[in-house]
Design a protein around this motif. Structure first.
Motif, PDB file in Angstrom:
ATOM      1  N   ILE A   1       0.737  -1.033   0.095  1.00 42.80           N
ATOM      2  CA  ILE A   1      -0.057  -0.062  -0.018  1.00 42.80           C
ATOM      3  C   ILE A   1       0.716   1.203  -0.107  1.00 42.80           C
ATOM      4  N   GLY A   2       1.894   1.040   0.709  1.00 37.97           N
ATOM      5  CA  GLY A   2       3.103   2.369   0.692  1.00 37.97           C
ATOM      6  C   GLY A   2       3.528   2.577  -0.685  1.00 37.97           C
ATOM      7  N   PHE A   3       3.865   1.377  -1.403  1.00 38.47           N
ATOM      8  CA  PHE A   3       4.408   1.549  -2.793  1.00 38.47           C
ATOM      9  C   PHE A   3       3.392   1.915  -3.751  1.00 38.47           C
ATOM     10  N   GLY A   4       2.077   1.916  -3.427  1.00 35.31           N
ATOM     11  CA  GLY A   4       1.279   2.291  -4.438  1.00 35.31           C
ATOM     12  C   GLY A   4       0.403   1.187  -5.039  1.00 35.31           C
ATOM     13  N   VAL A   5      -0.752   0.956  -4.552  1.00 31.25           N
ATOM     14  CA  VAL A   5      -1.534   0.012  -5.191  1.00 31.25           C
ATOM     15  C   VAL A   5      -2.995   0.413  -5.542  1.00 31.25           C
ATOM     16  N   ASP A   6      -3.806  -0.455  -6.388  1.00 30.11           N
ATOM     17  CA  ASP A   6      -4.969  -0.391  -6.609  1.00 30.11           C
ATOM     18  C   ASP A   6      -5.680  -1.282  -5.454  1.00 30.11           C
ATOM     19  N   LEU A   7      -6.296  -0.557  -4.413  1.00 26.36           N
ATOM     20  CA  LEU A   7      -6.660  -1.429  -3.160  1.00 26.36           C
ATOM     21  C   LEU A   7      -7.824  -2.381  -3.818  1.00 26.36           C
ATOM     22  N   ASN A   8      -8.586  -2.175  -4.540  1.00 26.15           N
ATOM     23  CA  ASN A   8      -9.707  -2.888  -5.099  1.00 26.15           C
ATOM     24  C   ASN A   8      -8.945  -4.193  -5.766  1.00 26.15           C
ATOM     25  N   LYS A   9      -7.812  -4.146  -6.394  1.00 21.77           N
ATOM     26  CA  LYS A   9      -7.160  -5.144  -6.903  1.00 21.77           C
ATOM     27  C   LYS A   9      -6.503  -6.085  -6.023  1.00 21.77           C
ATOM     28  N   MET A  10      -6.177  -5.269  -4.963  1.00 26.58           N
ATOM     29  CA  MET A  10      -5.258  -6.011  -3.934  1.00 26.58           C
ATOM     30  C   MET A  10      -6.460  -6.922  -3.082  1.00 26.58           C
ATOM     31  N   MET A  11      -7.629  -6.225  -2.731  1.00 27.03           N
ATOM     32  CA  MET A  11      -8.435  -6.884  -1.749  1.00 27.03           C
ATOM     33  C   MET A  11      -8.948  -8.122  -2.832  1.00 27.03           C
ATOM     34  N   ALA A  12      -9.198  -7.922  -3.894  1.00 28.52           N
ATOM     35  CA  ALA A  12      -9.681  -8.937  -4.958  1.00 28.52           C
ATOM     36  C   ALA A  12      -8.864 -10.162  -4.814  1.00 28.52           C
ATOM     37  N   GLU A  13      -7.697  -9.844  -4.859  1.00 25.37           N
ATOM     38  CA  GLU A  13      -6.512 -10.881  -4.722  1.00 25.37           C
ATOM     39  C   GLU A  13      -6.605 -11.569  -3.619  1.00 25.37           C
ATOM     40  N   LEU A  14      -6.885 -11.036  -2.566  1.00 24.30           N
ATOM     41  CA  LEU A  14      -6.837 -11.655  -1.093  1.00 24.30           C
ATOM     42  C   LEU A  14      -8.391 -12.862  -1.183  1.00 24.30           C
ATOM     43  N   LEU A  15      -9.262 -12.325  -1.984  1.00 26.90           N
ATOM     44  CA  LEU A  15     -10.325 -12.971  -1.697  1.00 26.90           C
ATOM     45  C   LEU A  15     -10.311 -13.880  -3.070  1.00 26.90           C
ATOM     46  N   GLY A  16      -9.177 -13.998  -3.733  1.00 27.60           N
ATOM     47  CA  GLY A  16      -9.071 -15.066  -4.856  1.00 27.60           C
ATOM     48  C   GLY A  16      -9.806 -14.712  -6.259  1.00 27.60           C
ATOM     49  N   ARG A  17     -10.083 -13.752  -6.474  1.00 26.01           N
ATOM     50  CA  ARG A  17     -10.928 -13.290  -7.693  1.00 26.01           C
ATOM     51  C   ARG A  17     -10.067 -13.293  -8.789  1.00 26.01           C
ATOM     52  N   ALA A  18     -10.661 -13.196  -9.808  1.00 27.30           N
ATOM     53  CA  ALA A  18     -10.283 -13.049 -11.173  1.00 27.30           C
ATOM     54  C   ALA A  18      -9.718 -11.748 -11.576  1.00 27.30           C
ATOM     55  N   ASN A  19     -10.171 -10.621 -10.835  1.00 30.46           N
ATOM     56  CA  ASN A  19      -9.636  -9.306 -11.013  1.00 30.46           C
ATOM     57  C   ASN A  19      -8.531  -8.721 -10.155  1.00 30.46           C
ATOM     58  N   GLY A  20      -8.268  -9.939  -9.288  1.00 28.64           N
ATOM     59  CA  GLY A  20      -7.165  -9.511  -8.516  1.00 28.64           C
ATOM     60  C   GLY A  20      -5.608  -9.164  -9.069  1.00 28.64           C
ATOM     61  N   TYR A  21      -4.792  -8.700  -8.220  1.00 29.16           N
ATOM     62  CA  TYR A  21      -3.759  -8.668  -8.898  1.00 29.16           C
ATOM     63  C   TYR A  21      -2.959  -9.651  -9.568  1.00 29.16           C
ATOM     64  N   CYS A  22      -3.083 -10.817  -9.257  1.00 26.30           N
ATOM     65  CA  CYS A  22      -2.686 -12.107  -9.751  1.00 26.30           C
ATOM     66  C   CYS A  22      -3.792 -12.975 -10.461  1.00 26.30           C
ATOM     67  N   LYS A  23      -4.900 -12.521 -10.893  1.00 26.55           N
ATOM     68  CA  LYS A  23      -6.049 -13.201 -11.446  1.00 26.55           C
ATOM     69  C   LYS A  23      -6.374 -14.352 -10.167  1.00 26.55           C
ATOM     70  N   GLY A  24      -6.271 -13.989  -9.100  1.00 28.01           N
ATOM     71  CA  GLY A  24      -6.646 -14.942  -8.097  1.00 28.01           C
ATOM     72  C   GLY A  24      -5.469 -16.291  -7.905  1.00 28.01           C
ATOM     73  N   LYS A  25      -4.643 -16.273  -8.445  1.00 30.53           N
ATOM     74  CA  LYS A  25      -3.634 -17.305  -8.425  1.00 30.53           C
ATOM     75  C   LYS A  25      -2.363 -17.223  -7.377  1.00 30.53           C
ATOM     76  N   GLY A  26      -2.292 -15.870  -6.737  1.00 27.92           N
ATOM     77  CA  GLY A  26      -1.300 -15.816  -5.951  1.00 27.92           C
ATOM     78  C   GLY A  26      -1.703 -15.605  -4.503  1.00 27.92           C
ATOM     79  N   GLY A  27      -2.712 -14.735  -4.185  1.00 19.17           N
ATOM     80  CA  GLY A  27      -3.189 -14.413  -2.875  1.00 19.17           C
ATOM     81  C   GLY A  27      -2.262 -13.415  -1.928  1.00 19.17           C
ATOM     82  N   SER A  28      -2.362 -13.419  -0.728  1.00 21.46           N
ATOM     83  CA  SER A  28      -1.714 -12.679   0.138  1.00 21.46           C
ATOM     84  C   SER A  28      -0.192 -12.541   0.092  1.00 21.46           C
ATOM     85  N   MET A  29       0.295 -14.004  -0.063  1.00 21.86           N
ATOM     86  CA  MET A  29       1.880 -13.895  -0.308  1.00 21.86           C
ATOM     87  C   MET A  29       2.305 -13.500  -1.425  1.00 21.86           C
ATOM     88  N   HIS A  30       1.770 -13.110  -2.335  1.00 18.34           N
ATOM     89  CA  HIS A  30       2.402 -12.863  -4.009  1.00 18.34           C
ATOM     90  C   HIS A  30       1.676 -11.700  -4.491  1.00 18.34           C
TER      91      HIS A  30
END
Lengths: 319, 329
Positions: free
Chosen positions: A72-101
């Motif tokens: 978040i300090g580096f600058g992210v799209d909060l929507n895409k970051m939260m979507a990734e934690l929820l494993g969703r298709a429009n997360g930063y990693c398309k739901g394939k990475g999760g919190s640690m990636h």
């Protein structure tokens, strides 16, 4: 050290967003709305946010497994970051990475890392690219205290120092490697001492003080940009929560936690903003409220986002 | 065409790609002035300078990790691990980082790095400098694995590997370094696509699938078998990941008999994967003899020359397997 007013206010917002993000993640886990595991950095927001905000455009950062505040300090799209934690298709990693990636290579976020110490050598390589292509940019490499006991720490700092690579090894020392206190895992008190054996500067900063973190990273980055090679920065801080979601925290006392919670980095910056007349209490409250609302919106966005289609399972294994 | 050794072909491929693309660089232990433990990069420091040909400390973990980090941010590094056995020290960077970056970051990263490394026994270097570990790498999705058996293949496959946008483990053979062959260096852009097998000898009675240094042994065995009136086809997949199953299956459908020869220790070796890809295909219906695999024995590689030689498949063993297959059919 002063930080420009606009930067300071943005910093305060992002620290609050980071806190609210992780509180929301905790909430989501408790209700089974988020699965897997996650490593919270509540209490370490100054360390994660101010360090990344001290970077210049084009600089890179490699994050640790406890990387939400830094991202978040580096600058992210909060929507895409939260979507990734929820494993969703429009997360930063398309739901394939999760919190640690969480990663966004294009913007310079080289990714959080699930392997403790895994980011050291990756950062050395990214710094090699900066030197090779003469970009003038630096790499901020996050790790925790425990990672400095990995073999890759030694190999990476040694190589970075002999090649004079523009990389800041930024060690967030929160006193515990999972349950293992630092005094049981190394025979020194200050990790910064380790820099001496690589002939690089080793600097300590108060990881709960945005001004100290920001100034230290800016100075370290200047050292790198001047072609003088890497710097080790030790950021002394503390995580309020357990290592991960399944941690009874038998290894530390409530007194110790309370002592550190009194050093709340967000509260410290809030008091500064008011005492220095930069903002009124009401105006600061408004920033707090906005941060919480941003995270509520992000969760709403993520919750309503589509799951990845199973047809995407085999995509992106190879380029 | 030019006659050159396997080692020279590798040097030619690296040098040509470095001349072609400024972002290709090379690093490893003693690869500069020394020219590499096997002399592969002799002269490259002179041509390209210390910025592009970099000596590293003895640090296999950071060599691989730095290659991955550099690759993810815009360079196209070639790294050398002096003996493939030392990859044990590099495995986190290769397996957990480089191989997975693209997938776990949602397809937004690419990691164009080539890990060159010599494998195989036969040099008296004993247990920690002689292994054939290719199956380990094949087991990790995200990595491509290349195992050239001739100078021309080494040349064309290495050029393709350097231009590929994935992490590649390029396994060379110590005992092949001094072997010679015709290499089409004067043909503009001679590239051998990864995932394309080569039929090293055509035949109709028995299919042998093999790669690396065992290709030469299989060809010798095929020659002996020919004198006995048996026609052997030798298929060299050349890359194990991706594997050209079609060429292998087509060959087995023609001959009805399959022998797989690999140098690696048998248990868990890639021979099993090659056999499975045939037996689960339509080629199963064409098989008229049990499939055989000739592999390295399940032991650490010993030092004594007689013992060491006895670990890996011999020409007479391959001939015996061919006869056994034919007599059964």
């Amino acid at each position: 050290m002063s930080i420009e007013r606009e930067t300071l206010l943005e910093m305060y917002l992002r620290m609050n967003q980071a806190r609210a993000f992780e509180e929301k993640v905790k909430w989501g886990f408790a209700r089974g709305m988020i699965h897997g595991t996650t490593h919270l950095s509540i209490g370490q927001e100054a360390s994660g946010v101010a360090s990344c905000m001290a970077l210049d455009k084009g600089d890179k950062a490699s994050l640790s497994h406890r990387g939400h505040s830094a991202a978040i300090g580096f600058g992210v799209d909060l929507n895409k970051m939260m979507a990734e934690l929820l494993g969703r298709a429009n997360g930063y990693c398309k739901g394939k990475g999760g919190s640690m990636h969480i990663a966004d290579i294009e913007s310079g976020n080289l990714g959080a890392n699930g392997i403790v110490g895994g980011g050291f050598s990756i950062s050395v390589g990214a710094a090699l690219t900066q030197q090779y292509q003469e970009t003038g940019n630096v790499v901020l490499c996050f790790s925790g205290d425990g990672a400095t006991n990995e073999g890759s720490f030694h190999e990476s700092l040694n190589l970075a120092s002999i090649w004079k690579l523009p990389v800041i090894f930024y060690i967030e020392n929160n006193l515990y490697a999972m349950s293992n206190p630092i005094e049981k895992s190394m025979n020194i008190t200050d990790i910064a001492d380790r820099a001496a054996s690589y002939g690089m500067p080793g600097v300590i900063c108060d990881g709960n003080d945005v001004f100290d973190v920001y100034q230290t990273i800016q100075e370290a980055a200047k050292h790198c940009r001047d072609g003088k090679g890497p710097v080790l920065v030790e950021s002394k801080t503390y995580r309020w929560d357990g290592h991960s979601k399944s941690d009874a925290q038998a290894y530390r006392t409530m007194e110790e936690r309370k002592e550190w919670m009194a050093k709340d980095p967000i509260l410290r910056l809030r008091n500064h903003l008011i005492e220095e007349g930069i903002k009124t209490a009401e105006e600061v409250d408004a920033i707090d409220t906005k941060a919480k609302q941003d995270i509520e919106d992000a969760f709403e966005f993520a919750w309503n986002s589509p799951e990845p289609d199973v047809s995407t399972l085999m995509e992106d294994v190879y380029a | 065409m030019k006659t050159m050794t396997y080692a020279e072909a590798i040097r030619a491929a690296m040098s040509e790609e470095m001349r072609r693309d400024e972002n290709v660089m090379f690093m490893g232990e003693d690869v500069g002035l020394y020219g590499g433990a096997f002399g592969i990069s002799v002269g490259m420091l002179d041509e390209f300078g210390p910025k592009r040909v970099k000596d590293t400390p003895i640090s296999e973990a950071v060599i691989a990790g730095a290659a991955a980090g550099a690759a993810a941010t815009g360079l196209r590094p070639i790294m050398e691990i002096m003996f493939s056995d030392f990859f044990t020290i590099s495995m986190d960077a290769l397996v957990n980082q480089a191989a997975k970056m693209r997938y776990m970051f949602g397809g937004k990263a690419q990691v164009p790095m080539v890990c060159r490394t010599p494998g195989g026994s036969g040099t008296g270097a004993a247990a920690q400098h002689s292994q054939s570990l290719e199956a380990w790498f094949c087991h990790v999705p995200g990595i491509k694995v290349v195992t050239p058996s001739t100078p021309a293949d080494a040349y064309g496959l290495l050029k393709a590997s350097i231009r590929d946008n994935n992490p590649i483990v390029f396994i060379e053979q110590k005992l092949l370094y001094r072997t010679s062959g015709e290499v089409p260096v004067d043909q503009d852009d001679f590239i051998i696509p990864l995932g394309l097998a080569d039929v090293k000898r055509e035949g109709t009675d028995v299919t042998i699938v093999t790669y690396g240094r065992m290709v030469q042994r299989a060809l010798e065995a095929a020659e002996i078998a020919a004198e006995k009136g048996i026609s052997v086809e030798v298929v060299d997949p050349r890359t194990l990941q991706p594997l050209d199953k079609d060429t292998i299956i087509k060959s087995v459908e023609k001959t009805g008999k399959l022998i797989v020869v690999v140098e690696a220790a048998q248990t868990g070796s890639y021979a099993g994967e090659i056999i499975a890809s045939v037996t689960e295909s339509d080629a199963f219906d064409f098989l008229d003899a049990p499939v055989q695999r000739l592999c390295g024995k399940d032991v650490p590689i010993p030092y004594n020359p007689t013992l060491e030689a006895a670990v890996v498949p011999q020409v007479d063993e391959i001939v015996a397997a061919i006869e056994k297959a034919v007599n059964r059919g």
